[in-house]
Scaffold this active site. Structure first.
Site, PDB file in Angstrom:
ATOM      1  CB  SER A 101      -0.644   0.115   1.198  1.00 59.45           C
ATOM      2  OG  SER A 101      -1.676   1.000   1.370  1.00 59.45           O
ATOM      3  CE1 TYR A 123      -6.334   4.573  -1.406  1.00 57.75           C
ATOM      4  CE2 TYR A 123      -4.635   3.862  -0.268  1.00 57.75           C
ATOM      5  CZ  TYR A 123      -6.064   3.776  -0.610  1.00 57.75           C
ATOM      6  OH  TYR A 123      -6.896   3.029  -0.088  1.00 57.75           O
ATOM      7  CB  THR A 149      -7.039   2.562  -4.936  1.00 58.64           C
ATOM      8  OG1 THR A 149      -6.110   1.411  -4.433  1.00 58.64           O
ATOM      9  CG2 THR A 149      -8.333   2.513  -4.244  1.00 58.64           C
ATOM     10  CE  LYS A 226      -8.085  -3.355  -3.849  1.00 57.66           C
ATOM     11  NZ  LYS A 226      -9.045  -2.647  -3.202  1.00 57.66           N
ATOM     12  CG  HIS A 250     -11.844   0.445  -0.307  1.00 59.30           C
ATOM     13  ND1 HIS A 250     -10.903   0.940  -1.469  1.00 59.30           N
ATOM     14  CD2 HIS A 250     -10.963   0.516   0.715  1.00 59.30           C
ATOM     15  CE1 HIS A 250      -9.838   1.088  -0.865  1.00 59.30           C
ATOM     16  NE2 HIS A 250     -10.003   1.058   0.753  1.00 59.30           N
ATOM     17  NE  ARG A 305     -12.695  -5.941   6.697  1.00 57.98           N
ATOM     18  CZ  ARG A 305     -13.537  -5.297   5.909  1.00 57.98           C
ATOM     19  NH1 ARG A 305     -13.635  -6.132   4.883  1.00 57.98           N
ATOM     20  NH2 ARG A 305     -13.859  -4.250   5.776  1.00 57.98           N
TER      21      ARG A 305
END
Length: 360
Positions: A101, A123, A149, A226, A250, A305
């Site tokens: 990320s 991002y 994203t 994404k 998301h 997750r």
């Protein structure tokens, strides 16, 4: 997998558990992701003579032992002191790509030392110079894809974080941001989540198709888009040169009330018609879920997750258990469905919900 989730909930603070588990709004989309997945049923083929099924896949340009990649997730040192490095080490052992990320808690150069095939998730920052710097760092670190994203012009209202007035501890930073952009998530917000206010100040909400065209000129890496739900956006991304799109809401953490990802998947697959790969995330919890996504046309999935649960429960070993469980379940599902490999799953009959957009 639920057992790992329960163990993670025991070892994490309530605020951190809410941060990784919660969704936006009333969490209707968060719940709908699971409900929609469970509605998908597939047929099986019999008398195939298959003794063993292959789980190998190629995602974008990366060879993978399973048709899955680790979804990009922020601030993993909240879960374990080794954070992203521990998770990437498990991904390397399992032979699956690991998406780093932009707001990772460790720098990509350090994560690369774990040996996993890396993708870098981008991002869109307000300073284009910093965007270019991140792309160049990703290339120099050996990343194999650039994942943009596109569904976070702003961070949605995540009520658990607002009620908890969630802030990052002082020893966790967004490692890829400049020093003057890192500190906002540590300061208690005037109204609610410091993390939301921090991203609002750092991210550029004006990201457009023109920016995606510009980005393609800045990198030699394949671009993955994404956060797509509408087939028209998927087609436009493919025409803009994206090698893959990720059908994603998301994980139920952006606009509450949107389509479950699995519901949107078929329409996207039909619309792009092989122009690019189609991946899917949001709600994947088992090997059967992966089979469901493949049956509806996905080339692979991103898992989120459960990786964090494994990381909290046992670091690298805990994440390794997640991959081992998914592999075992998928191998069994393929064998029971009569599929010799993951590409054969698309030929299975299936029922479930799907959605397509009107022409336009």
């Amino acid at each position: 997998m639920d057992d790992l989730g329960a163990l993670a909930a025991e070892v994490l603070s309530a605020e951190v558990w809410d941060f990784i588990s919660g969704g936006s709004g009333s969490e209707r989309t968060l719940d709908a992701n699971r409900t929609a997945l469970d509605r998908v049923a597939v047929s099986t083929r019999v008398l195939t003579g298959i003794q063993q099924s292959s789980t190998a896949a190629k995602l974008v340009r990366t060879a993978a032992a399973l048709p899955l990649a680790v979804a990009p997730m922020a601030y993993q040192r909240l879960l374990h002191p080794e954070g992203e490095v521990a998770a990437a080490r498990a991904a390397a052992a399992a032979g699956v790509p690991f998406a780093v990320s932009t707001i990772s808690s460790l720098p990509i150069e350090e994560i690369a030392e774990a040996g996993a095939a890396l993708w870098f998730q981008l991002y869109w920052l307000r300073d284009r110079g910093r965007v270019v710097d991140l792309v160049q760092r990703a290339e120099q670190a050996g990343c194999e894809a650039l994942m943009v994203t596109v569904d976070v012009p702003v961070m949605a209202r995540r009520l658990r974080d607002l009620r908890n007035e969630f802030t990052l501890p002082a020893w966790i930073d967004a490692a890829h941001l400049e020093s003057d952009d890192r500190t906002g998530a540590h300061v208690t917000a005037e109204h609610g989540s410091a993390v939301a206010e921090h991203t609002r100040s750092a991210f550029d909400p004006t990201l457009s198709w023109a920016d995606l065209d510009w980005l393609r000129e800045q990198t030699r890496l394949p671009v993955v888009v994404k956060g797509v739900l509408d087939p028209r956006d998927a087609v436009r991304a493919a025409r803009a040169g994206a090698e893959a799109v990720v059908v994603s809401n998301h994980g139920g953490r952006q606009l509450d009330g949107v389509l479950p990802s699995i519901t949107a998947l078929t329409g996207v697959v039909e619309a792009v018609d092989g122009q690019c790969q189609v991946l899917m995330d949001s709600g994947i919890r088992s090997g059967v879920d992966i089979l469901r996504a493949l049956a509806l046309g996905a080339d692979g999935v991103l898992v989120g997750r459960p990786v964090l649960w494994g990381l909290a429960a046992g670091g690298t070993d805990g994440v390794g258990q997640v991959f081992a469980l998914l592999r075992s379940e998928l191998e069994e599902a393929l064998l029971l469905a009569g599929c010799p490999d993951v590409t054969a799953v698309r030929a299975l009959l299936r029922t479930g919900v799907s959605a397509t957009a009107a022409d336009g």
